[in-house]
Design an enzyme around this catalytic site. Structure first.
Site, PDB file in Angstrom:
ATOM      1  N   GLY B 149      -1.587  -2.171  -5.968  1.00  0.00           N
ATOM      2  CA  GLY B 149      -2.949  -1.901  -5.524  1.00  0.00           C
ATOM      3  C   GLY B 149      -3.145  -2.276  -4.069  1.00  0.00           C
ATOM      4  N   CYS B 150      -4.278  -1.857  -3.531  1.00  0.00           N
ATOM      5  CA  CYS B 150      -4.517  -2.045  -2.095  1.00  0.00           C
ATOM      6  C   CYS B 150      -4.711  -3.518  -1.735  1.00  0.00           C
ATOM      7  CB  CYS B 150      -5.708  -1.205  -1.652  1.00  0.00           C
ATOM      8  SG  CYS B 150      -7.194  -1.408  -2.660  1.00  0.00           S
ATOM      9  N   TYR B 151      -5.608  -4.214  -2.446  1.00  0.00           N
ATOM     10  CA  TYR B 151      -5.801  -5.637  -2.146  1.00  0.00           C
ATOM     11  C   TYR B 151      -4.522  -6.436  -2.410  1.00  0.00           C
ATOM     12  CZ  TYR B 151     -10.975  -5.315  -1.751  1.00  0.00           C
ATOM     13  OH  TYR B 151     -12.265  -5.049  -1.376  1.00  0.00           O
ATOM     14  N   SER B 154      -1.915  -6.306   0.320  1.00  0.00           N
ATOM     15  CA  SER B 154      -2.228  -7.098   1.513  1.00  0.00           C
ATOM     16  C   SER B 154      -1.984  -8.583   1.275  1.00  0.00           C
ATOM     17  CB  SER B 154      -3.669  -6.839   1.963  1.00  0.00           C
ATOM     18  OG  SER B 154      -4.592  -7.281   0.985  1.00  0.00           O
TER      19      SER B 154
END
Lengths: 333, 333, 333, 333
Positions: B149-151, B154
């Site tokens: 996922g995106c979060y 990161s």
């Protein structure tokens, strides 16, 4: 009407003071001081003020120009108001300063964080730290108030009532601010194309507002400010290890039940609810999974974080209605 | 050319896959699947793709339409790809899924965070978690990848190399995302006037991406996502208590020295440096005052946080150049 | 690889040339010239380029540094490239200039609009006006091209095919641009807080791009540029009195049927469809009520309005594929 | 206090009326009507109003609920207020309507532009068109006012005093609006990711506000609205062929010299100067090159273009100070 002087009238906070004074029943801005823009008509610098103040001109500061003034607001870069404060105090004029000069209670802390000697350390103890919700009586009784900074106001209002529930040495304050907090000066960092569609952190480990937060909250805390692509608004998301299970939302509600500008709710606050107003919206949670307290504050950095707080303090100092001239409704959308 | 099918072509990630495929030397999107918009020409849904794909039409999914396909990308809401995966696996087609369905390694974790039973728990162990920087060989050897996922991408890229320097149970991840992360669906929260000039937190204590971060980093962590008024970009600011004095910046530099898409620097990263690209910019600090490590990651949630990572995984799975079709340069300004 | 030099590398167009070259199969930027930032590493000026060009340094221009160069791009403020052009021409290097210096065909027009004498009027006739859709063969045959300005490209592409349908003396061009068109220099007008949440007109009656539009379209026209709160994008809304009932949409479709970068559709175009790409989206209408033709163009001012158009011209001049290194897909959202 | 009812309280204009009433000395909102959100507390719909109106609830409209009301504001989609107006008029309550229902003086024009039969054509002649600067006495003498639309207010205030200087059949109005003008309803066009970093035209040739402008200005005009990526603000750039050389700036200054909310200046106006206020900023030029007059107006579409104008009209109708509750200072930045 109360004859009001504004130092730093050509900046963003100066303009905001003028905007708020335009709908204040008592404050009448009669002298505007600026440096680089002295001599200009106000509407040349702030066209949005043209209809309200068609005749005002920005002047270069001189102490004599304070004669006959009933109230002084200063919104200057740090280091400046410590040179002007003696002029104001000598004339016994109520003085609300937004600079960092008189916020910290010790000259040593000032030296540590601002990397310069304080020019008037003997005046530090005269100033009351200007967050009315925490120091209402002291402000009302004082003639010299150092209004709190924008970030500290948000973090302190979110955390102060919770401080007994947490270990203050574990506090992390992660906050995002609109760009007006960086002022009107021209810098690469505030060029539209640097900021728009961008989100970034800055001042890592070293932001000076840390000192104010530590003074008000106790403990050593880590503060990371961020720049968000918007004009105004601060959202402070604050973390701390809880001393045990607790209900920080109920604690905040109880603490601020009678405050005219503070709203506590379960709903995560949005900076937009506060835009252009003196309102602060708060929420909090206890996270049983990680044993942490989470508290969030939203406010407008130019109003409750600057000009609005200054006026709220002045209202108290002058015996006016505390909410005079201040909106509690965000301009939304 | 590699005949590519895209499930979820009418969404933001679908469009981004198509944008990236348009400059990819090998991937040729030949089948686009969508639900509510089946039957429409692609340019009616995504006008920006009109010049690159003048003739494509969005179709309703049926398993037979996968016949003759060489690669399947799925960018669907969670719960959907677990129903389609068996069709793809039965045909032995390389499959990169962006849904949450196959990211967590246990069906129990899926139930806990997604509040539903998993429909194909027996397939979970077949999927490799798709962050190439951490699982390059496994991805290259697999036919089924669950892109991260995106979060989580990161936070995991910022913290994974530092995990021995800190106590993983003290991690706090405070992140801000552009609005495209919330998808194209119509909600009050993503109306322009809700978001513009606003900054807010959401999903307090309960955001599902917490599970992925904990799986990859160990420990119990507290994650608070925020919505920033911008189209794209995630900035994750991560905190943890250090085991002792350390140099996390040097550790990150060493860990990622040979990575084509990761740049580590002392300068605090900006999401804008990554806009439209597969790049990740990182920095880190040790704060001696509070004994904490601070690590910050910036990426584009639709590229390295979604479509770009999917293509990077597919490149590895298909034996192509890992960087094919992927830019390392943010569109800036 | 084609050894490419870029004059003005520290500006926005310079950065955009570098971004596009990073995915161009032939163009290799080997020399970057800048003035105030000479001596700095490229990643200090443009961090988003760090991964693609880890070793480039910005140099101060000197004619000898052009030796061995195969292609020169200049993206300088007007007045500068007329001083450098002789160096390039003497070396017989293909030269694409984005300045205004060689766009107008007459030194007198230059004096009128730019308020200064042209330093190299004898070179004016050597330059081809760089809009490939209108002057493809001439560009391919030339070694010196003056790429068109951002506003003129939009208005000219919208109106040129319609010019026989209207009275050219009645043209009004009303256009809005993103802020990057104003460049990277620090000005009050481009401070984030001046632009964000604002829309304004500027350059009333006197914008210099008027001259280019009149040169290409004939007639006297009135042009009003506006500043929109966004990074990139120009939308030109053009009005003219029709000679009679007509179908300008069909005319545009026919004119641009084979163009790789131009899309004509009934749907009003959005600048966002072109973001980061070399695409132009057009529409047009005949208004029977008022007897007017309305034509609208959208493009990215830094790509089709600057760096992309320069590369498109260079591709033609060097005999490369005209679309090499150029995207036709806007980064959206 | 004047007991005020608001129809359409859950929309943007409803919220803005409530914001303005919160600092109005006389208007007290006691009844709020909404449809889909009837039954909800006001702070659930508009959290920014929580501190000012902690107890208000949105109700479903019923005529009896108007009993005892002193003033009715309606901010409803067109077609609705023509059904409610008879209830208000029967009770002889001062009524300010913002819908389009009673703006046009003829039922035929209504049918032409709004594509439906008017339900109460006999009431049309009772309504005064609500732009106080043009119809101050008529408004003060009336109990039924149809406040002008946002775009028409901008174009009419810019052009009305200049109308004798130009040929009204040559008017072109090219305007850009912030997104709040499109209302709170959920549409693809107002999703954040559709609008942010985008500029587009819409309603080509057919926008209904054309009818109002033609009614007020005479002549046939062409109006093109655009959507700008901002919350609020309209900038109308207006063109017309001049009858001869003239000084439109002087004409505007003379026309509006005594108006409390209108500022005329040579400086091109910015929408931001009007944000949140009832101010209008104007400029104008005569272009000798093309023989045209150019006039530009900036205002806040939710204030002078909606709620503020409604309150200004109500102040006149009720014999209050015309400027009561209305700011002349834009919230800036």
């Amino acid at each position: 009407m109360i004859r009001t002087a504004i130092l730093g009238a050509s900046g963003f906070v100066g303009a905001e003071l003028l905007r708020l004074c335009a709908s204040h029943p008592e404050l009448d801005p009669v002298r505007l001081f600026g440096d680089s823009q002295a001599g200009l008509r106000l509407d040349a610098v702030h066209p949005q003020l043209a209809l309200a103040y068609p005749d005002l001109v920005i002047e270069r500061y001189a102490p004599d120009l304070l004669d006959g003034i009933d109230l002084v607001f200063a919104a200057l870069p740090h280091g400046h108001s410590q040179r002007i404060a003696p002029d104001v105090i000598a004339r016994d004029i109520p003085f609300v300063d937004l600079g960092a000069d008189f916020r910290l209670s010790s000259a040593e802390d000032y030296r540590t964080w601002y990397k310069e000697e304080h020019a008037a350390p003997e005046l530090l103890s005269r100033f009351v730290y200007g967050i009315p919700e925490l120091h209402r009586e002291a402000i009302a009784a004082s003639k010299t108030v150092a209004a709190a900074g924008c970030y500290p106001t948000s973090a302190i209002l979110a955390l102060r009532p919770l401080i007994d529930l947490v270990d203050p040495d574990t506090i992390v304050v992660d906050a995002a601010s609109g760009v007006s907090g960086a002022g009107k000066g021209l810098k690469d960092e505030t060029h539209f194309n640097s900021v728009d569609e961008n989100f970034t952190a800055y001042g890592l480990l070293t932001h000076r507002h840390t000192a104010e937060m530590e003074m008000a909250l106790g403990g050593r805390l880590l503060f990371t400010p961020h720049l968000a692509p918007m004009n105004r608004g601060i959202l402070a998301t604050c973390y701390a290890v809880a001393r045990g299970p607790c209900d920080p939302l109920a604690t905040l509600k109880a603490a601020y039940a009678d405050e005219p500008f503070i709203h506590v709710s379960e709903r995560p606050p949005s900076t937009k609810w506060t835009f252009g107003s003196n309102a602060v919206h708060l929420t909090a949670r206890y996270d049983a999974r990680t044993g942490r307290v989470l508290a969030i504050a939203a406010l407008d950095n130019l109003v409750k974080g600057a000009a609005g707080q200054m006026i709220q303090c002045a209202n108290l100092m002058l015996g006016l209605d505390e909410v005079a001239g201040l909106s509690r409704v965000g301009v939304c959308p």
